[in-house]
Each structure stands twice: as structure tokens, then as C-alpha cells.
Design a protein around this motif. Structure first.
Motif, short mmCIF file in Angstrom:
data_model
loop_
_atom_site.label_atom_id
_atom_site.label_comp_id
_atom_site.label_asym_id
_atom_site.label_seq_id
_atom_site.Cartn_x
_atom_site.Cartn_y
_atom_site.Cartn_z
N PRO A 115 6.03 16.10 4.84
CA PRO A 115 7.36 16.04 5.45
C PRO A 115 8.10 14.76 5.05
CG PRO A 115 5.64 15.65 7.09
CD PRO A 115 4.95 16.01 5.82
N TRP A 116 9.19 14.94 4.33
CA TRP A 116 9.95 13.80 3.81
C TRP A 116 10.49 12.91 4.92
CZ3 TRP A 116 13.62 16.08 -0.48
CH2 TRP A 116 12.84 16.52 -1.55
N SER A 117 10.78 13.49 6.06
CA SER A 117 11.34 12.68 7.15
C SER A 117 10.26 12.11 8.07
CB SER A 117 12.33 13.52 7.97
OG SER A 117 11.67 14.64 8.51
N SER A 118 9.00 12.32 7.71
CA SER A 118 7.92 11.78 8.55
C SER A 118 7.94 10.26 8.51
CB SER A 118 6.56 12.30 8.10
OG SER A 118 6.26 11.87 6.78
N LYS A 119 7.59 9.69 9.63
CA LYS A 119 7.50 8.24 9.71
C LYS A 119 6.38 7.88 10.66
CE LYS A 119 9.88 3.99 10.58
NZ LYS A 119 11.10 3.29 10.90
N LEU A 120 5.42 7.13 10.15
CA LEU A 120 4.33 6.65 10.98
C LEU A 120 4.92 5.70 12.02
CD1 LEU A 120 1.23 7.04 10.94
CD2 LEU A 120 1.08 4.88 9.71
N VAL A 121 4.66 5.95 13.31
CA VAL A 121 5.31 5.14 14.33
C VAL A 121 4.38 4.30 15.19
CG1 VAL A 121 7.43 6.47 14.50
CG2 VAL A 121 5.48 7.13 15.90
N ARG A 132 -2.48 0.78 9.62
CA ARG A 132 -2.22 -0.40 10.47
C ARG A 132 -1.30 -1.39 9.76
NH1 ARG A 132 -8.43 -0.59 12.72
NH2 ARG A 132 -8.05 0.87 14.42
N ASP A 133 -1.47 -1.54 8.46
CA ASP A 133 -0.59 -2.43 7.68
C ASP A 133 0.84 -1.90 7.66
OD1 ASP A 133 -2.73 -4.11 7.17
OD2 ASP A 133 -3.05 -3.38 5.12
N ILE A 134 0.98 -0.60 7.50
CA ILE A 134 2.32 0.01 7.51
C ILE A 134 3.01 -0.31 8.83
CG2 ILE A 134 3.54 2.23 7.65
CD1 ILE A 134 1.40 3.31 5.64
N GLN A 143 9.73 14.75 18.73
CA GLN A 143 8.53 15.50 18.39
C GLN A 143 7.57 14.60 17.63
OE1 GLN A 143 9.76 19.05 16.29
NE2 GLN A 143 9.97 20.15 18.22
N THR A 144 6.33 14.61 18.06
CA THR A 144 5.34 13.77 17.41
C THR A 144 4.14 14.60 16.98
OG1 THR A 144 4.26 13.23 19.51
CG2 THR A 144 5.99 11.72 18.73
N PHE A 145 3.42 14.07 16.02
CA PHE A 145 2.25 14.72 15.47
C PHE A 145 1.17 13.66 15.36
CE2 PHE A 145 -0.43 16.83 12.37
CZ PHE A 145 -0.23 18.18 12.62
N VAL A 146 -0.03 13.97 15.78
CA VAL A 146 -1.13 13.00 15.76
C VAL A 146 -2.07 13.34 14.61
CG1 VAL A 146 -3.08 12.02 17.04
CG2 VAL A 146 -0.96 12.60 18.25
N ILE A 147 -2.45 12.30 13.88
CA ILE A 147 -3.44 12.46 12.81
C ILE A 147 -4.67 11.63 13.15
CG2 ILE A 147 -1.84 13.04 10.96
CD1 ILE A 147 -1.99 10.06 10.09
N GLN A 148 -5.78 12.07 12.65
CA GLN A 148 -7.05 11.35 12.82
C GLN A 148 -7.45 10.80 11.46
OE1 GLN A 148 -10.59 13.05 14.97
NE2 GLN A 148 -11.37 13.11 12.89
N LEU A 149 -7.78 9.52 11.43
CA LEU A 149 -8.27 8.90 10.20
C LEU A 149 -9.68 8.37 10.44
CD1 LEU A 149 -5.12 6.86 9.05
CD2 LEU A 149 -5.91 9.10 8.23
N THR A 150 -10.54 8.56 9.44
CA THR A 150 -11.91 8.06 9.54
C THR A 150 -12.27 7.15 8.37
OG1 THR A 150 -12.71 10.06 8.46
CG2 THR A 150 -12.74 10.04 10.87
N ALA A 168 8.81 -0.32 4.41
CA ALA A 168 9.93 0.57 4.14
C ALA A 168 9.57 1.70 3.18
CB ALA A 168 11.10 -0.23 3.59
N ASP A 169 8.40 1.63 2.56
CA ASP A 169 7.97 2.70 1.65
C ASP A 169 6.51 3.05 1.96
OD1 ASP A 169 6.85 0.37 0.74
OD2 ASP A 169 7.58 0.53 -1.30
N PHE A 170 6.08 4.16 1.50
CA PHE A 170 4.72 4.64 1.72
C PHE A 170 4.36 4.76 3.21
CE2 PHE A 170 4.68 2.93 -2.56
CZ PHE A 170 4.13 3.99 -3.27
N TYR A 171 5.34 5.11 4.04
CA TYR A 171 5.05 5.32 5.46
C TYR A 171 5.11 6.80 5.84
CZ TYR A 171 10.15 5.44 5.87
OH TYR A 171 11.46 5.74 5.70
N HIS A 172 5.47 7.65 4.86
CA HIS A 172 5.46 9.09 5.12
C HIS A 172 4.02 9.59 5.06
CE1 HIS A 172 9.79 9.04 4.62
NE2 HIS A 172 9.66 8.54 3.40
#
Length: 143
Positions: free
Chosen positions: A128-134, A55-57, A39-46, A63-67
């Protein structure tokens, strides 16, 4: 020059600047997963700084600040048609740790959308604690 022409020129300059600024604004889309990796979720950043942070993540395998966290808006977005809600672009941020009261899976938020903002996800904040930017994605299209 008449006063009318002078006023027209004075008013046109700021409007032209605003239009040029708005058209040069960068928009980027990123996908994240949670407890169910399929399951994926899309976010928009401006915001340029947030886009760069995302992009740096991804580039650094951070390993941190990717939620992902933000304000739940209970309406679908064209770039995230699978879900009946989206995150308000101006409120999105990345985190390492957050309080438990804002944790939930994508599917749980979907199933309890009418409760968001009350005892469930107070203030509409979802983290969401288990979220991970992919990955970064192109402009998503409707499914």
C-alpha cells in the motif's frame, strides 16, 4: 556409558539449543495506517534486523522507506483481529517506491480477499503506497 545413553545425550544437546534459541526470539508488533488514518493494521516482526529497522523508522521520523509491504495470508491473525487477513511475518519489508500492481487500501484488500493472488495483488504481494508505519504496540489482544 551405553550407546543408548550416549546417543540420547548427543541428540538432546541440539534440541536444547533450538529450544533456547526459539524462546529467546524477539517478537514485536507495529501498527501502520493507509488512506484512512483511522484504520490501522498490525504487523508482527520476528527478525531482529527488521524490528530494529522499524524502530529506527519511528525514532527518526524517516521520510522514506516507511511504507510496509509483504505477502497477504488470507486468514485472520490473533494480533490483528479486525482484518480477515494478515501479512506473513517472514515477508514483511519497508519500501520507498513500489510498482502499482501491488497497491491497494486495507479496506479494498478486505473486500476483495477472494481475488488476492490473481490479477489483484499478483503473487499475494501487497504494498500500500499510502501506508505509514506509525507506532510500536504491545502484544495486541482480541477485540
Amino acid at each position: 556409558m551405553s550407546i543408548k545413553k550416549h546417543l540420547t545425550k548427543m541428540l538432546a544437546a541440539p534440541l536444547a539449543f533450538c529450544a533456547a534459541t526459539a524462546s529467546s526470539a524477539e517478537v514485536a508488533y507495529f501498527e501502520f495506517t493507509d488512506v484512512k488514518p483511522e484504520q490501522t493494521f498490525v504487523i508482527q516482526l520476528t527478525d531482529k534486523a527488521k524490528i530494529q529497522q522499524a524502530r529506527d523508522i519511528l525514532a527518526n521520523g524517516q521520510a522514506d522507506f516507511y511504507h510496509v509491504m509483504g505477502y497477504v495470508t488470507p486468514s485472520p491473525a490473533p494480533y490483528n483481529p479486525r482484518w480477515q487477513y494478515h501479512l506473513d511475518t517472514d515477508t514483511i519489508s519497508f519500501f520507498e517506491f513500489a510498482i502499482e500492481v501491488c497497491d491497494a487500501s486495507m479496506q479494498y484488500v478486505q473486500e476483495h480477499l477472494d481475488e488476492v493472488g490473481g490479477a489483484f495483488l499478483p503473487g499475494n504481494i501487497w504494498c500500500p503506497w499510502s501506508s505509514k508505519l506509525v507506532r510500536e504496540v504491545g502484544v495486541p489482544t482480541q477485540e
